[in-house]
Design a protein around this motif. Structure first.
Motif, PDB file in Angstrom:
ATOM      1  N   TRP A  74       0.853  -1.194   0.000  1.00 28.99           N
ATOM      2  CA  TRP A  74       0.000   0.000   0.000  1.00 28.99           C
ATOM      3  C   TRP A  74       0.882   1.235   0.000  1.00 28.99           C
ATOM      4  CZ3 TRP A  74      -5.199  -0.056  -0.549  1.00 28.99           C
ATOM      5  CH2 TRP A  74      -5.822  -1.299  -0.407  1.00 28.99           C
ATOM      6  N   TYR A  75       0.509   2.214  -0.817  1.00 33.51           N
ATOM      7  CA  TYR A  75       1.255   3.470  -0.870  1.00 33.51           C
ATOM      8  C   TYR A  75       0.234   4.604  -0.960  1.00 33.51           C
ATOM      9  CZ  TYR A  75       5.244   6.493  -1.793  1.00 33.51           C
ATOM     10  OH  TYR A  75       6.220   7.452  -1.695  1.00 33.51           O
ATOM     11  N   GLY A  76       0.103   5.347   0.109  1.00 34.37           N
ATOM     12  CA  GLY A  76      -0.828   6.480   0.124  1.00 34.37           C
ATOM     13  C   GLY A  76      -2.260   6.092  -0.169  1.00 34.37           C
ATOM     14  N   GLY A  77      -2.719   4.962   0.338  1.00 36.82           N
ATOM     15  CA  GLY A  77      -4.103   4.537   0.135  1.00 36.82           C
ATOM     16  C   GLY A  77      -4.358   3.800  -1.166  1.00 36.82           C
ATOM     17  N   VAL A  78      -3.313   3.546  -1.950  1.00 34.84           N
ATOM     18  CA  VAL A  78      -3.450   2.832  -3.225  1.00 34.84           C
ATOM     19  C   VAL A  78      -2.711   1.506  -3.118  1.00 34.84           C
ATOM     20  CG1 VAL A  78      -2.950   2.887  -5.703  1.00 34.84           C
ATOM     21  CG2 VAL A  78      -3.585   4.996  -4.522  1.00 34.84           C
ATOM     22  N   LYS A  79      -3.352   0.425  -3.536  1.00 37.45           N
ATOM     23  CA  LYS A  79      -2.681  -0.869  -3.567  1.00 37.45           C
ATOM     24  C   LYS A  79      -1.816  -0.907  -4.815  1.00 37.45           C
ATOM     25  CE  LYS A  79      -3.819  -5.416  -2.355  1.00 37.45           C
ATOM     26  NZ  LYS A  79      -4.813  -6.484  -2.307  1.00 37.45           N
ATOM     27  N   VAL A  80      -0.503  -1.003  -4.621  1.00 33.36           N
ATOM     28  CA  VAL A  80       0.448  -0.985  -5.723  1.00 33.36           C
ATOM     29  C   VAL A  80       1.006  -2.391  -5.916  1.00 33.36           C
ATOM     30  CG1 VAL A  80       2.609   0.000  -6.595  1.00 33.36           C
ATOM     31  CG2 VAL A  80       1.048   1.422  -5.237  1.00 33.36           C
ATOM     32  N   PHE A  81       1.053  -2.816  -7.167  1.00 34.90           N
ATOM     33  CA  PHE A  81       1.633  -4.103  -7.526  1.00 34.90           C
ATOM     34  C   PHE A  81       2.965  -3.824  -8.197  1.00 34.90           C
ATOM     35  CE2 PHE A  81      -2.936  -4.659  -7.559  1.00 34.90           C
ATOM     36  CZ  PHE A  81      -3.098  -5.812  -6.813  1.00 34.90           C
ATOM     37  N   LEU A  82       4.042  -4.252  -7.581  1.00 36.55           N
ATOM     38  CA  LEU A  82       5.375  -4.179  -8.169  1.00 36.55           C
ATOM     39  C   LEU A  82       5.561  -5.508  -8.877  1.00 36.55           C
ATOM     40  CD1 LEU A  82       8.056  -2.787  -8.573  1.00 36.55           C
ATOM     41  CD2 LEU A  82       8.719  -3.472  -6.279  1.00 36.55           C
ATOM     42  N   ALA A  83       5.555  -5.480 -10.221  1.00 38.04           N
ATOM     43  CA  ALA A  83       5.471  -6.729 -10.974  1.00 38.04           C
ATOM     44  C   ALA A  83       6.385  -6.719 -12.189  1.00 38.04           C
ATOM     45  CB  ALA A  83       4.026  -6.937 -11.442  1.00 38.04           C
ATOM     46  N   PRO A  84       6.840  -7.916 -12.594  1.00 40.56           N
ATOM     47  CA  PRO A  84       7.575  -8.010 -13.859  1.00 40.56           C
ATOM     48  C   PRO A  84       6.589  -7.878 -15.012  1.00 40.56           C
ATOM     49  CG  PRO A  84       7.218 -10.191 -12.974  1.00 40.56           C
ATOM     50  CD  PRO A  84       6.699  -9.204 -11.945  1.00 40.56           C
TER      51      PRO A  84
END
Length: 142
Positions: free
Chosen positions: A90-100
């Motif tokens: 989570w970053y600032g209320g947003v679910k972030v996907f760090l993905a290839p």
């Protein structure tokens, strides 16, 4: 106590989970590290940051994870806490996907070439209908 036998746990089925993850990854807008650090719009609920490789170059998992403040180590070629190379946070209320690149995850429905994804032009760059930038095809052994 929880009555586990009475609970519907079908969402834990691996194939179902993988399909839902792929759909979520395809629907998540592809953003840059700089956009995440500046702050994503409030209406955004998910976002995807793409990395290429694990170490020793700009844009690799370690580089991008360090910039975003995410644990950047890996073991046996897999980022810690990753599922098929995808790390969620989570970053600032947003679910972030760090993905290839999606075809590198090995998830069902992401094989190269990505079938069923219509290409369209958007601002001079070619993108899939889901907003994913066109990846470079895998190398061919000659």
């Amino acid at each position: 106590p929880v009555q586990w036998r009475a609970k519907d746990l079908k969402f834990l089925d691996r194939l179902r989970y993988d399909q839902e993850l792929v759909a979520t990854l395809k629907a998540a807008p592809l953003v840059t590290v700089e956009e995440v650090l500046r702050g994503l719009p409030e209406f955004m609920t998910t976002a995807r940051v793409q990395y290429v490789g694990l170490r020793d170059a700009p844009g690799t998992f370690a580089d991008v994870a360090q910039q975003l403040g995410v644990m950047d180590n890996e073991k046996a070629g897999v980022p810690r806490g990753a599922y098929h190379g995808v790390v969620e946070f989570w970053y600032g209320g947003v679910k972030v996907f760090l993905a290839p690149r999606l075809y590198e995850t090995g998830l069902p429905g992401t094989e190269w070439p990505m079938r069923g994804n219509r290409l369209m032009s958007e601002g001079g760059r070619r993108v899939y209908k889901y907003g994913e930038e066109v990846p470079t095809p895998p190398p061919v052994d000659v």
